[in-house]
Scaffold this motif. Structure first.
Motif, PDB file in Angstrom:
ATOM      1  N   ALA A   1      -1.905   0.064  -3.513  1.00  0.00           N
ATOM      2  CA  ALA A   1      -1.317   0.136  -4.768  1.00  0.00           C
ATOM      3  C   ALA A   1      -1.464   1.705  -5.325  1.00  0.00           C
ATOM      4  N   ASP A   2      -0.296   1.805  -6.287  1.00  0.00           N
ATOM      5  CA  ASP A   2      -0.373   2.915  -6.944  1.00  0.00           C
ATOM      6  C   ASP A   2      -1.788   3.104  -7.759  1.00  0.00           C
ATOM      7  N   ARG A   3      -1.884   2.229  -8.861  1.00  0.00           N
ATOM      8  CA  ARG A   3      -2.734   2.463  -9.752  1.00  0.00           C
ATOM      9  C   ARG A   3      -3.319   0.938 -10.087  1.00  0.00           C
ATOM     10  N   PRO A   4      -4.408   0.545 -10.071  1.00  0.00           N
ATOM     11  CA  PRO A   4      -5.512   1.233  -9.521  1.00  0.00           C
ATOM     12  C   PRO A   4      -5.380   1.244  -7.932  1.00  0.00           C
ATOM     13  N   GLY A   5      -6.088   2.184  -7.365  1.00  0.00           N
ATOM     14  CA  GLY A   5      -5.992   2.174  -5.738  1.00  0.00           C
ATOM     15  C   GLY A   5      -6.524   1.336  -5.140  1.00  0.00           C
ATOM     16  N   LYS A   6      -5.936   0.156  -4.930  1.00  0.00           N
ATOM     17  CA  LYS A   6      -6.603  -1.049  -3.864  1.00  0.00           C
ATOM     18  C   LYS A   6      -5.607  -1.343  -3.088  1.00  0.00           C
ATOM     19  N   ILE A   7      -6.185  -1.817  -1.932  1.00  0.00           N
ATOM     20  CA  ILE A   7      -5.238  -2.564  -0.855  1.00  0.00           C
ATOM     21  C   ILE A   7      -4.626  -3.547  -1.343  1.00  0.00           C
ATOM     22  N   ILE A   8      -3.153  -3.553  -1.087  1.00  0.00           N
ATOM     23  CA  ILE A   8      -2.446  -4.705  -1.501  1.00  0.00           C
ATOM     24  C   ILE A   8      -1.936  -5.430  -0.274  1.00  0.00           C
ATOM     25  N   GLU A   9      -1.880  -4.949   0.855  1.00  0.00           N
ATOM     26  CA  GLU A   9      -1.528  -5.532   2.279  1.00  0.00           C
ATOM     27  C   GLU A   9      -2.138  -4.994   3.421  1.00  0.00           C
ATOM     28  N   GLU A  10      -2.183  -5.673   4.326  1.00  0.00           N
ATOM     29  CA  GLU A  10      -2.646  -5.239   5.784  1.00  0.00           C
ATOM     30  C   GLU A  10      -1.583  -5.887   6.717  1.00  0.00           C
ATOM     31  N   VAL A  11      -0.942  -4.881   7.418  1.00  0.00           N
ATOM     32  CA  VAL A  11      -0.066  -5.418   8.462  1.00  0.00           C
ATOM     33  C   VAL A  11      -0.410  -4.858   9.689  1.00  0.00           C
ATOM     34  N   VAL A  12      -0.738  -5.997  10.705  1.00  0.00           N
ATOM     35  CA  VAL A  12      -1.058  -5.612  12.165  1.00  0.00           C
ATOM     36  C   VAL A  12       0.244  -5.100  12.940  1.00  0.00           C
ATOM     37  N   ILE A  13       0.086  -3.984  13.547  1.00  0.00           N
ATOM     38  CA  ILE A  13       0.976  -3.332  14.041  1.00  0.00           C
ATOM     39  C   ILE A  13       0.895  -3.898  15.652  1.00  0.00           C
ATOM     40  N   ASP A  14       1.797  -4.659  16.434  1.00  0.00           N
ATOM     41  CA  ASP A  14       1.815  -5.242  17.598  1.00  0.00           C
ATOM     42  C   ASP A  14       3.014  -4.741  18.550  1.00  0.00           C
ATOM     43  N   LEU A  15       2.697  -3.319  18.816  1.00  0.00           N
ATOM     44  CA  LEU A  15       3.619  -2.727  19.751  1.00  0.00           C
ATOM     45  C   LEU A  15       2.991  -2.137  21.026  1.00  0.00           C
ATOM     46  N   PRO A  16       3.423  -2.045  21.854  1.00  0.00           N
ATOM     47  CA  PRO A  16       2.851  -1.924  23.160  1.00  0.00           C
ATOM     48  C   PRO A  16       2.371  -0.512  23.512  1.00  0.00           C
ATOM     49  N   ARG A  17       1.175  -0.448  24.230  1.00  0.00           N
ATOM     50  CA  ARG A  17       0.592   0.715  24.415  1.00  0.00           C
ATOM     51  C   ARG A  17       0.430   0.906  26.029  1.00  0.00           C
ATOM     52  N   PRO A  18       0.296   2.034  26.504  1.00  0.00           N
ATOM     53  CA  PRO A  18       0.222   3.464  25.525  1.00  0.00           C
ATOM     54  C   PRO A  18       1.801   3.323  25.044  1.00  0.00           C
ATOM     55  N   ARG A  19       1.765   4.221  23.966  1.00  0.00           N
ATOM     56  CA  ARG A  19       2.897   4.591  23.071  1.00  0.00           C
ATOM     57  C   ARG A  19       3.808   5.752  23.483  1.00  0.00           C
TER      58      ARG A  19
ATOM     59  N   TYR B   1       9.926  -3.439   6.792  1.00  0.00           N
ATOM     60  CA  TYR B   1       8.990  -4.310   6.001  1.00  0.00           C
ATOM     61  C   TYR B   1       7.833  -3.604   4.967  1.00  0.00           C
ATOM     62  N   LEU B   2       7.277  -2.505   5.624  1.00  0.00           N
ATOM     63  CA  LEU B   2       6.476  -1.771   4.872  1.00  0.00           C
ATOM     64  C   LEU B   2       7.147  -0.913   4.002  1.00  0.00           C
ATOM     65  N   GLY B   3       8.421  -0.505   4.020  1.00  0.00           N
ATOM     66  CA  GLY B   3       9.163  -0.007   2.740  1.00  0.00           C
ATOM     67  C   GLY B   3       9.451  -1.018   1.830  1.00  0.00           C
ATOM     68  N   LYS B   4       9.696  -2.335   2.143  1.00  0.00           N
ATOM     69  CA  LYS B   4       9.583  -3.320   0.901  1.00  0.00           C
ATOM     70  C   LYS B   4       8.381  -3.339   0.106  1.00  0.00           C
ATOM     71  N   VAL B   5       7.157  -3.758   0.996  1.00  0.00           N
ATOM     72  CA  VAL B   5       5.904  -3.639   0.486  1.00  0.00           C
ATOM     73  C   VAL B   5       5.615  -2.553  -0.419  1.00  0.00           C
ATOM     74  N   MET B   6       6.044  -1.359  -0.197  1.00  0.00           N
ATOM     75  CA  MET B   6       5.762  -0.136  -1.033  1.00  0.00           C
ATOM     76  C   MET B   6       6.648   0.058  -2.142  1.00  0.00           C
ATOM     77  N   GLY B   7       7.682  -0.766  -1.894  1.00  0.00           N
ATOM     78  CA  GLY B   7       8.692  -0.522  -3.056  1.00  0.00           C
ATOM     79  C   GLY B   7       9.620   0.647  -2.956  1.00  0.00           C
ATOM     80  N   VAL B   8       9.981   1.056  -1.653  1.00  0.00           N
ATOM     81  CA  VAL B   8      10.814   2.148  -1.470  1.00  0.00           C
ATOM     82  C   VAL B   8      11.940   1.689  -0.910  1.00  0.00           C
ATOM     83  N   THR B   9      12.291   0.592  -0.636  1.00  0.00           N
ATOM     84  CA  THR B   9      13.561  -0.144   0.049  1.00  0.00           C
ATOM     85  C   THR B   9      13.471  -1.694  -0.513  1.00  0.00           C
ATOM     86  N   THR B  10      14.599  -2.144  -0.468  1.00  0.00           N
ATOM     87  CA  THR B  10      14.641  -3.555  -1.137  1.00  0.00           C
ATOM     88  C   THR B  10      14.996  -4.480  -0.147  1.00  0.00           C
TER      89      THR B  10
END
Length: 96
Positions: A52-70, A87-96
C-alpha cells in the motif's frame, strides 16, 4: 535489490532480467526485488507482494505460476502472463 534496472533502457533492462534469471537458476538463492514494473515483477518472480502507499504494508500476495526456465518471449506470450499483469494493475489501482 531496489530498482536495479530502473535507469536502463528497455532492451538493456530485458537482457539483464534474463541474466538475473540465469544466475538465479544456477545458484538458487532467494532474491527480493523491488520494482515499479508490473511486467518485470511477473516475469522474474515466483510471488509478488503488493504494498500500500501509506502506511507501507503488504496488501496482497500473488503466487506467479509460470513455467521455468523462463523465456522472455515465450512467457510474455502466455495468456497467464497478461492475466497476472492485468490483475496486479487492478490491485495497485493503475488499471480498472
Amino acid at each position: 535489490m531496489d530498482e536495479p534496472f530502473g535507469a536502463l533502457d528497455a532492451l538493456t533492462r530485458d537482457k539483464l532480467n534474463v541474466e538475473l534469471l540465469r544466475i538465479w537458476q544456477e545458484h538458487r538463492k532467494t532474491v527480493m526485488l523491488i520494482t515499479h514494473s508490473i511486467a518485470e515483477a511477473v516475469f522474474l518472480s515466483d510471488r509478488v507482494l503488493v504494498m500500500a502507499d501509506r502506511p507501507g504494508k503488504i496488501i496482497e500476495e500473488v503466487v506467479i505460476d509460470l513455467p521455468r526456465p523462463r523465456d522472455a518471449a515465450a512467457n510474455r506470450a502466455l495468456p497467464q502472463f497478461g492475466e497476472y499483469v492485468a490483475y496486479l494493475g487492478k490491485v495497485m489501482g493503475v488499471t480498472t
